[in-house]
Design an enzyme around this catalytic site. Sequence first.
Site, PDB file in Angstrom:
ATOM      1  N   ASP A 127       0.800  -1.182  -0.085  1.00 26.20           N
ATOM      2  CA  ASP A 127       0.250  -0.024   0.114  1.00 26.20           C
ATOM      3  C   ASP A 127       0.838   1.227   0.014  1.00 26.20           C
ATOM      4  O   ASP A 127       1.913   1.205   0.576  1.00 26.20           O
ATOM      5  CB  ASP A 127      -0.914   0.017   1.211  1.00 26.20           C
ATOM      6  CG  ASP A 127      -1.954  -0.891   1.268  1.00 26.20           C
ATOM      7  OD1 ASP A 127      -2.202  -1.517  -0.137  1.00 26.20           O
ATOM      8  OD2 ASP A 127      -2.223  -1.764   2.294  1.00 26.20           O
ATOM      9  N   ASP A 173      -7.196   1.873   7.075  1.00 24.84           N
ATOM     10  CA  ASP A 173      -5.861   2.398   7.451  1.00 24.84           C
ATOM     11  C   ASP A 173      -5.784   3.764   7.512  1.00 24.84           C
ATOM     12  O   ASP A 173      -6.803   4.355   7.494  1.00 24.84           O
ATOM     13  CB  ASP A 173      -4.442   2.028   6.398  1.00 24.84           C
ATOM     14  CG  ASP A 173      -4.744   2.461   4.966  1.00 24.84           C
ATOM     15  OD1 ASP A 173      -5.590   3.439   4.808  1.00 24.84           O
ATOM     16  OD2 ASP A 173      -4.167   2.181   4.280  1.00 24.84           O
ATOM     17  N   ARG A 221      -4.381  -5.090   6.798  1.00 24.13           N
ATOM     18  CA  ARG A 221      -5.068  -4.193   7.114  1.00 24.13           C
ATOM     19  C   ARG A 221      -6.527  -4.706   7.591  1.00 24.13           C
ATOM     20  O   ARG A 221      -7.237  -4.400   8.428  1.00 24.13           O
ATOM     21  CB  ARG A 221      -5.578  -3.288   5.758  1.00 24.13           C
ATOM     22  CG  ARG A 221      -4.641  -2.215   5.589  1.00 24.13           C
ATOM     23  CD  ARG A 221      -5.290  -1.503   4.419  1.00 24.13           C
ATOM     24  NE  ARG A 221      -4.916  -2.013   3.112  1.00 24.13           N
ATOM     25  CZ  ARG A 221      -5.877  -1.787   2.060  1.00 24.13           C
ATOM     26  NH1 ARG A 221      -6.799  -1.231   2.117  1.00 24.13           N
ATOM     27  NH2 ARG A 221      -5.639  -2.760   0.668  1.00 24.13           N
ATOM     28  N   TYR A 264       5.768  -8.819   8.487  1.00 19.68           N
ATOM     29  CA  TYR A 264       5.331  -7.314   8.585  1.00 19.68           C
ATOM     30  C   TYR A 264       5.344  -6.788  10.209  1.00 19.68           C
ATOM     31  O   TYR A 264       5.343  -7.886  10.997  1.00 19.68           O
ATOM     32  CB  TYR A 264       3.852  -7.051   8.007  1.00 19.68           C
ATOM     33  CG  TYR A 264       3.595  -7.449   6.710  1.00 19.68           C
ATOM     34  CD1 TYR A 264       3.762  -6.590   5.771  1.00 19.68           C
ATOM     35  CD2 TYR A 264       3.170  -8.528   6.192  1.00 19.68           C
ATOM     36  CE1 TYR A 264       3.513  -6.469   4.483  1.00 19.68           C
ATOM     37  CE2 TYR A 264       3.003  -8.935   4.833  1.00 19.68           C
ATOM     38  CZ  TYR A 264       3.210  -8.117   4.157  1.00 19.68           C
ATOM     39  OH  TYR A 264       2.883  -8.290   2.637  1.00 19.68           O
TER      40      TYR A 264
END
Length: 327
Positions: free
Chosen positions: A50, A92, A189, A78
Amino acid sequence: MSKPRTRHRFRKLHGILLLDKASGPSSNQALQRVRHLFRADKAGHTGALDPLATGLLPICFGEATKIAGGLLGARKAYETVARLGMTTDTDDAEGELLRERPVPPLDIATIDAALAKLTGRIQQVPPIYSALKRGGEPLYAKARRGETIEIEPRAVDVHEFTLESATDLLDPVPKLRLHVECGSGTYVRSLVRDLGELLGCGAHVAELRRLWVDPFRQPRLWTFEALEAMAARGEHHLEACLLPIESGMVAWPDIRLTPAQAAKLGQGQAVRGPFRALGEVAACDADGRALGLGMVDAEGVLRAKRLFSWATRQPEANEAVQTTAEG
């Protein structure tokens, strides 16, 4: 008069770059900047990040794009910061605020229990604002037009979803720092969104960084600024930042071929083994240089699947190295 635009003279270049993507540009924007810096005629990334996200974005140049599909399905890790008490339409910090709720008293046991429910083989609803396509169009395009979108949950693998730090939980802006290891198709997300619902307050991703992608578990990452500095020292310094194609092929069993077998495979002919590996394999020459991807059937016969350009040439015309320019 305006200055004429500089025209890039692109060249054939083969290898893999481990880019440290900055927050802001899309993955495609980052890819195009790097491609122009290297003057590569062909490039692709393996698994979009993203715009908000930073971290590892593997970029494949030239013939390395032929193995990009295998890297797309690799396990990834992550680090993310979840902002509690607020939900957004994109899940987000870049989205519009949908709802704000008070954060209830939370202890580590409660947080760990919620994380455990989102670990393993789970059903996940992807974000509405995502690049998933329906009717040939990305969902984010439909969402931006205000269309009502219903997304079916799908199975994803979350190998680890753990709490790294809760020191910001009592701040005016309560946050959790989390570690995620997941398989292909998993949206961090969505994990954070669902965690917020389990905690009863909602949440969205405030920060996201990709740490590694198999097989690059301890990657040497290059920022765009560092690449520009290398380019200023000379093109050969810039090319030294590339990894060979073989570095991205360790997930496939490799088989070594004699010169005669390699020539036969390069001509599109089946090669009879015996070969110990079955299924999709990395076909290599006698020196270990990758020739491409092949398939070994139950009878031990190897057939070409996706060969690199040098595998289909006569031996005397083969390139010397993969990570340098041609011509």
